[in-house]
Scaffold this motif. Structure first.
Motif, mmCIF file in Angstrom:
data_model
loop_
_atom_site.group_PDB
_atom_site.id
_atom_site.type_symbol
_atom_site.label_atom_id
_atom_site.label_comp_id
_atom_site.label_asym_id
_atom_site.label_seq_id
_atom_site.Cartn_x
_atom_site.Cartn_y
_atom_site.Cartn_z
ATOM 1 N N ALA A 41 24.798 20.503 14.327
ATOM 2 C CA ALA A 41 25.888 21.580 15.037
ATOM 3 C C ALA A 41 27.022 21.557 14.098
ATOM 4 O O ALA A 41 27.688 22.585 13.907
ATOM 5 C CB ALA A 41 26.098 21.427 16.338
ATOM 6 N N ASP A 42 27.542 20.708 13.534
ATOM 7 C CA ASP A 42 28.903 20.712 12.716
ATOM 8 C C ASP A 42 28.535 21.097 11.362
ATOM 9 O O ASP A 42 29.587 21.306 10.622
ATOM 10 C CB ASP A 42 29.257 19.063 12.524
ATOM 11 C CG ASP A 42 28.369 18.125 11.923
ATOM 12 O OD1 ASP A 42 27.087 18.495 11.203
ATOM 13 O OD2 ASP A 42 28.398 16.837 11.684
ATOM 14 N N ARG A 43 27.179 21.480 10.948
ATOM 15 C CA ARG A 43 27.063 22.199 9.626
ATOM 16 C C ARG A 43 27.618 21.408 8.445
ATOM 17 O O ARG A 43 27.460 21.696 7.637
ATOM 18 C CB ARG A 43 27.671 23.394 9.564
ATOM 19 C CG ARG A 43 27.158 24.542 10.704
ATOM 20 C CD ARG A 43 25.689 24.893 10.307
ATOM 21 N NE ARG A 43 25.447 25.933 11.205
ATOM 22 C CZ ARG A 43 24.837 25.921 12.517
ATOM 23 N NH1 ARG A 43 24.454 24.720 13.007
ATOM 24 N NH2 ARG A 43 24.418 26.983 13.195
ATOM 25 N N ILE A 44 27.591 19.984 8.814
ATOM 26 C CA ILE A 44 27.948 19.061 7.786
ATOM 27 C C ILE A 44 26.742 17.932 7.627
ATOM 28 O O ILE A 44 26.600 17.541 6.226
ATOM 29 C CB ILE A 44 29.280 18.223 8.153
ATOM 30 C CG1 ILE A 44 30.588 19.410 8.307
ATOM 31 C CG2 ILE A 44 29.471 17.152 7.073
ATOM 32 C CD1 ILE A 44 31.649 18.776 8.595
ATOM 33 N N HIS A 45 26.154 17.640 8.650
ATOM 34 C CA HIS A 45 25.263 16.446 8.528
ATOM 35 C C HIS A 45 23.965 16.995 9.022
ATOM 36 O O HIS A 45 23.546 17.784 9.656
ATOM 37 C CB HIS A 45 25.901 15.175 9.371
ATOM 38 C CG HIS A 45 26.995 14.662 9.302
ATOM 39 N ND1 HIS A 45 28.196 15.326 9.574
ATOM 40 C CD2 HIS A 45 27.464 13.754 8.149
ATOM 41 C CE1 HIS A 45 29.089 14.650 9.139
ATOM 42 N NE2 HIS A 45 28.523 13.377 8.240
ATOM 43 N N PRO A 46 22.761 16.604 7.983
ATOM 44 C CA PRO A 46 21.438 17.015 8.294
ATOM 45 C C PRO A 46 21.060 16.386 9.566
ATOM 46 O O PRO A 46 21.390 15.283 10.237
ATOM 47 C CB PRO A 46 20.837 16.364 7.003
ATOM 48 C CG PRO A 46 21.503 15.156 6.765
ATOM 49 C CD PRO A 46 22.980 15.510 7.192
ATOM 50 N N GLY A 50 23.424 26.834 -7.439
ATOM 51 C CA GLY A 50 23.073 26.871 -5.995
ATOM 52 C C GLY A 50 23.397 25.632 -5.153
ATOM 53 O O GLY A 50 23.333 25.755 -4.196
ATOM 54 N N ASN A 51 23.707 24.725 -6.031
ATOM 55 C CA ASN A 51 24.130 23.540 -4.921
ATOM 56 C C ASN A 51 25.171 23.714 -4.148
ATOM 57 O O ASN A 51 26.078 24.238 -4.902
ATOM 58 C CB ASN A 51 24.391 22.392 -5.797
ATOM 59 C CG ASN A 51 22.986 21.699 -6.397
ATOM 60 O OD1 ASN A 51 21.768 22.075 -6.073
ATOM 61 N ND2 ASN A 51 23.050 20.764 -7.487
ATOM 62 N N ALA A 52 25.202 23.240 -2.992
ATOM 63 C CA ALA A 52 26.171 23.510 -1.916
ATOM 64 C C ALA A 52 27.178 22.139 -1.875
ATOM 65 O O ALA A 52 26.697 21.258 -2.169
ATOM 66 C CB ALA A 52 25.705 23.630 -0.595
ATOM 67 N N ALA A 53 28.409 22.345 -1.695
ATOM 68 C CA ALA A 53 29.425 21.378 -1.324
ATOM 69 C C ALA A 53 29.313 21.053 -0.065
ATOM 70 O O ALA A 53 29.576 22.150 0.805
ATOM 71 C CB ALA A 53 31.015 21.793 -1.752
ATOM 72 N N VAL A 54 29.467 19.690 0.264
ATOM 73 C CA VAL A 54 29.509 19.341 1.642
ATOM 74 C C VAL A 54 30.383 18.063 1.879
ATOM 75 O O VAL A 54 30.669 17.330 1.159
ATOM 76 C CB VAL A 54 28.081 18.802 2.568
ATOM 77 C CG1 VAL A 54 27.599 17.811 1.530
ATOM 78 C CG2 VAL A 54 28.161 18.525 3.839
ATOM 79 N N ALA A 55 31.177 18.236 3.156
ATOM 80 C CA ALA A 55 32.187 16.997 3.437
ATOM 81 C C ALA A 55 31.416 16.085 4.226
ATOM 82 O O ALA A 55 31.066 16.277 5.396
ATOM 83 C CB ALA A 55 33.482 17.793 4.063
ATOM 84 N N ALA A 56 31.022 14.973 3.488
ATOM 85 C CA ALA A 56 30.323 13.901 4.199
ATOM 86 C C ALA A 56 31.513 13.097 5.067
ATOM 87 O O ALA A 56 31.776 11.822 4.607
ATOM 88 C CB ALA A 56 29.734 13.043 3.254
ATOM 89 N N GLU A 57 31.834 13.683 6.072
ATOM 90 C CA GLU A 57 33.218 13.175 6.996
ATOM 91 C C GLU A 57 32.553 12.836 8.190
ATOM 92 O O GLU A 57 32.019 13.809 8.713
ATOM 93 C CB GLU A 57 34.239 13.819 6.884
ATOM 94 C CG GLU A 57 35.668 13.410 7.452
ATOM 95 C CD GLU A 57 36.030 12.085 6.703
ATOM 96 O OE1 GLU A 57 36.748 11.289 7.527
ATOM 97 O OE2 GLU A 57 36.046 11.897 5.608
ATOM 98 N N ALA A 58 32.906 11.567 8.726
ATOM 99 C CA ALA A 58 32.697 11.463 10.141
ATOM 100 C C ALA A 58 33.660 10.462 11.170
ATOM 101 O O ALA A 58 34.380 9.643 9.906
ATOM 102 C CB ALA A 58 31.333 10.626 10.505
#
Length: 249
Positions: free
Chosen positions: A222-227, A39-47
């Protein structure tokens, strides 16, 4: 990565709106049998740009304090939050609350790939006042977002762990898993990287940095990428016990 490229990649992931991205993230899972949590999700840690304070001057380290380096990308750098709300700052506070006197140096740079991290590792280590007691490595999300070869990611993370080992510096990994839309071959090659390297080098592993956070929209920006700051606190609460154990070795 330029902002326009990031926007295209994000739209690909966000197709269908917030609900779709949460469902997409929830669907991501690590390859079975590799030690990662289901269940771990993948996220793009990009900025788009490095954050203030990331990789900057190290705070004074008392003789009786532990020195921890958080070496990663925007998830470590504190994208979208204040530096006092970033993961390294909150980890330092959590360690203090647990009675561990430590300075956690923020060596996160937004947008870093594993190759970029490999290139700057020596510079970061050489700029420290002394050898750190632990380096937490969190890189690879941007590799996955860009579709870079998992072989390259593995080689870069291996080189990072090799250098830390050669310098006698204990390491810890926070992992990443690939989005299913990268295709089964990519997923099968990428997902085992972190658990396999953790076993190979005998280092602690937290399988997915945003586990338990990324599917809760209240804990994500809001970007659904960063906490958010609250999301970072949730992440820190889960990782801090592993860090304490690593420092006690």
């Amino acid at each position: 990565m330029k902002a326009s490229r990031l926007a295209r990649c994000t739209r690909l992931s966000l197709n269908g709106g917030s609900l779709a991205i949460l469902q997409w993230l929830a669907a991501c899972s690590a390859a079975p049998g590799d030690g990662a949590q289901p269940g771990n999700a993948a996220v793009a840690a990009e900025a788009p740009a490095p954050q203030a304070g990331a990789g900057g001057a190290v705070a004074p380290v008392a003789a009786d304090a532990r020195l921890v380096v958080a070496f990663g990308d925007s998830l470590y750098a504190g994208y979208g939050v204040t530096q006092t709300e970033s993961f390294p700052a909150r980890l330092q506070a959590a360690l203090a609350e647990a009675g561990v006197k430590a300075v956690v140096h923020n060596a996160g740079v937004s947008g870093d790939t594993s190759a970029a991290g490999r290139q700057r590792l020596g510079f970061v280590l050489d700029g420290l006042p002394r050898r750190p007691d632990l380096v937490i490595v969190g890189l690879g999300g941007n590799d996955m977002l860009r579709g870079l070869s998992p072989d390259e990611t593995r080689a870069n993370l291996t080189a990072i762990l090799d250098e830390l080992k050669q310098r006698g510096i204990p390491a810890m990994l926070t992992g990443m898993v690939a989005a299913p839309n990268m295709g089964p071959d990519y997923v099968a090659a990428f997902n085992p990287i972190y658990p396999q390297l953790a076993r190979q080098y005998g280092v602690p592993l937290y399988p997915f940095f945003l586990d338990g956070v990324v599917t809760d929209e209240k804990l994500m920006q809001a970007d659904r990428i960063h906490p958010t700051a609250a999301g970072i606190d949730r992440v820190t609460a889960r990782i801090a016990p592993l860090v304490r154990q690593a420092l006690a070795r």
